[in-house]
Motif scaffolding. Structure first.
Motif, mmCIF file in Angstrom:
data_model
loop_
_atom_site.group_PDB
_atom_site.id
_atom_site.type_symbol
_atom_site.label_atom_id
_atom_site.label_comp_id
_atom_site.label_asym_id
_atom_site.label_seq_id
_atom_site.Cartn_x
_atom_site.Cartn_y
_atom_site.Cartn_z
ATOM 1 N N SER A 1 17.466 41.382 6.872
ATOM 2 C CA SER A 1 18.109 41.082 5.585
ATOM 3 C C SER A 1 19.036 42.201 5.099
ATOM 4 N N LYS B 1 21.143 33.277 12.421
ATOM 5 C CA LYS B 1 22.224 33.014 11.472
ATOM 6 C C LYS B 1 21.727 33.123 10.026
ATOM 7 N N LYS B 2 20.542 32.505 9.757
ATOM 8 C CA LYS B 2 20.070 32.486 8.358
ATOM 9 C C LYS B 2 19.710 33.896 7.873
ATOM 10 N N THR B 3 19.312 34.742 8.796
ATOM 11 C CA THR B 3 18.984 36.135 8.452
ATOM 12 C C THR B 3 20.259 36.890 8.086
ATOM 13 N N VAL B 4 21.306 36.645 8.862
ATOM 14 C CA VAL B 4 22.593 37.289 8.571
ATOM 15 C C VAL B 4 23.100 36.838 7.192
ATOM 16 N N GLU B 5 22.855 35.565 6.882
ATOM 17 C CA GLU B 5 23.282 35.058 5.563
ATOM 18 C C GLU B 5 22.535 35.788 4.426
ATOM 19 N N CYS B 6 21.229 36.062 4.658
ATOM 20 C CA CYS B 6 20.446 36.835 3.654
ATOM 21 C C CYS B 6 21.070 38.215 3.472
ATOM 22 N N ILE C 1 24.095 39.195 3.999
ATOM 23 C CA ILE C 1 25.389 39.118 3.302
ATOM 24 C C ILE C 1 25.170 38.959 1.798
ATOM 25 N N LYS C 2 24.185 38.095 1.427
ATOM 26 C CA LYS C 2 23.928 37.857 -0.011
ATOM 27 C C LYS C 2 23.367 39.114 -0.667
ATOM 28 N N SER D 1 26.079 41.617 -1.131
ATOM 29 C CA SER D 1 27.036 41.315 -2.213
ATOM 30 C C SER D 1 26.430 41.621 -3.586
ATOM 31 N N GLN E 1 27.234 40.162 11.115
ATOM 32 C CA GLN E 1 27.605 39.126 12.074
ATOM 33 C C GLN E 1 26.376 38.636 12.816
ATOM 34 N N LYS E 2 26.402 37.388 13.252
ATOM 35 C CA LYS E 2 25.318 36.874 14.089
ATOM 36 C C LYS E 2 25.607 37.286 15.533
#
Ligand code: SAM
Length: 393
Positions: free
Chosen positions: A219, A273-278, A280-281, A284, A298-299
């Motif tokens: 994360s 992918k979902k981990t990379v999204e965490c 990024i959030k 931010s 990046q994934k």
């Protein structure tokens, strides 16, 4: 309240086990930088260290330090072998400086002492506080302030018949930053990551520029902690703000508390992918004002042959891989799996310095051209070693 001979307050900084010395080094460096004076003398203990400082300086450390668990303000210390004496001593503490009623959470521990029954100790604490307020009703102003701040946590520690009473000035544990709202599987605690990153970066020349890489970033904790280390944390509540003794005194907070590393870039990659999204959030949230540049997530699979070409320049790598405990590994031979992580990290990134966390039983083979140092600690209850590798000149 406990004070030293020049009327300063006594504090205890609680740290994760095995991080006491690192936390003390962080304390010294930031205290010197932030308050522009020599840091106070510290006394090392298991699980933390104590020192004396003016009230507002000690409390301000809640915003500066990233390795500790919490900062306790010492209120009283006395010898005690029976419950009536404990109650009498508690009745005499100037509670109006800290709370205005019994809205407290009692955190009690007793070892090697005649007073061992934590429920009875808590009863003496609550009754002693009630007895104090019966004789010293709090002012309306103090009541309004503590009501707004909510519950306070009082620590009572009795060891060898020596009783120490403290108030938790941090409130929620300090590893809780404000940014990590999205968690992936098996994340490392923020303050453990901060400690390891501090040890990873400390020997490096701050005039050089480095790429910081975490190829199993989850994360995004390591990337965020590397950026956050010298920042002031003023984006979460701290319990000390509800202490009547602090009242409307202002703790002025600057932007930074130490000389920040200037990274050329920071890269986090993860196979999911979902981990990379965490990641990024979370990033931010940390970077709401957009001041951290050159950060990418990046994934990617660390072992993929076609992984993005290694980053040129001076690389620093941090890796916290799965250990097949909380997070499963698709490889029957764990020793081979961990060996391949080390080999891949060295061959792909040629790091100047790397920190790689493995279960304690894993034997890291000698890595050619690298010096090796270890830090043992518990990561989420699992015995681990962080292996620090430094490229030989
Ligand atoms: C123990 S977690 C650590 C996460 C991160 N350090 C944190 O604290 O949030 C390990 C991470 O490695 C990732 N991972 C596992 N195998 C990988 C691979 N071959 N390449 C890249 N990432 C991988 C997992 O998806 C997981 O997010």
């Amino acid at each position: 309240m406990l004070k030293n001979e020049i009327n300063e307050n006594l504090f205890f900084i609680s740290t994760p086990l095995d991080f006491e010395k690192l936390a003390m080094a962080e304390f010294r460096e930031k205290f010197q930088n932030y308050f522009a004076k020599a840091p106070p003398k510290t006394i090392l203990d298991t699980g933390g260290f104590s020192f004396s400082a003016p009230l507002l300086e000690g409390l301000a450390l809640n915003h500066l330090l990233k390795i500790p668990n919490r900062i306790l303000l010492r209120i009283a210390n006395f010898k005690c072998r029976d419950y009536p004496k404990l109650y009498n001593k508690i009745c005499k503490i100037r509670w109006v400086d800290f709370i205005t009623n019994n809205n407290i959470h009692a955190n009690i521990s007793a070892t090697s002492s005649r007073l061992m029954h934590t429920k009875k100790i808590e009863k003496a604490l609550l009754e002693g506080i009630a007895c104090y307020f019966k004789a010293n009703p709090p002012s309306k102003k103090a009541q309004a302030q503590t009501q707004a701040a909510g519950q306070q946590e009082i620590f009572v520690r009795i060891h060898n018949d020596d009783c120490t009473i403290s108030i938790n000035s941090s409130g929620e544990n300090l590893h809780k930053r404000f940014y990590r709202q999205f968690t992936a599987e098996a994340p490392i605690r923020e303050n453990l990551a901060a400690g390891l990153i501090y040890k990873l970066l400390s020997p490096l020349d701050k005039s050089q520029h480095y790429n910081f890489i975490d190829p199993m970033c989850g994360s995004g904790t390591s990337i965020c902690e590397a950026l956050f280390f010298c920042e002031i944390n003023d984006k979460r509540p701290f319990a000390y703000r509800g202490l009547p003794i602090v009242s409307d005194k202002n703790i002025s907070l600057a932007n930074e508390c130490c000389l920040a590393f200037s990274f050329s870039s920071l890269h986090g990659t993860d196979i999911q992918k979902k981990t990379v999204e965490c990641a990024i959030k979370n990033f931010s949230l940390l970077n709401a004002d957009g001041r951290f540049q050159n950060v990418t997530f990046q994934k990617e699979d660390l072992f993929a042959v076609n992984m993005t070409p290694p980053i040129s320049g001076h690389n620093i790598v941090f890796v916290n891989p799965p250990y097949n405990e909380r997070l499963q590994v698709n490889e029957s031979n764990l020793q081979n799996y961990f060996d391949s992580i080390v080999k891949t990290v060295i061959e792909k990134f040629h790091p100047q310095r790397a920190a790689i966390i493995f279960p304690a039983e894993y034997q890291l083979p000698p890595v050619i051209n690298y010096l090796h140092e270890k830090l043992r600690f518990k990561n989420g209850g699992i015995k681990t070693i962080c292996h620090f590798l430094t490229m030989k000149n």
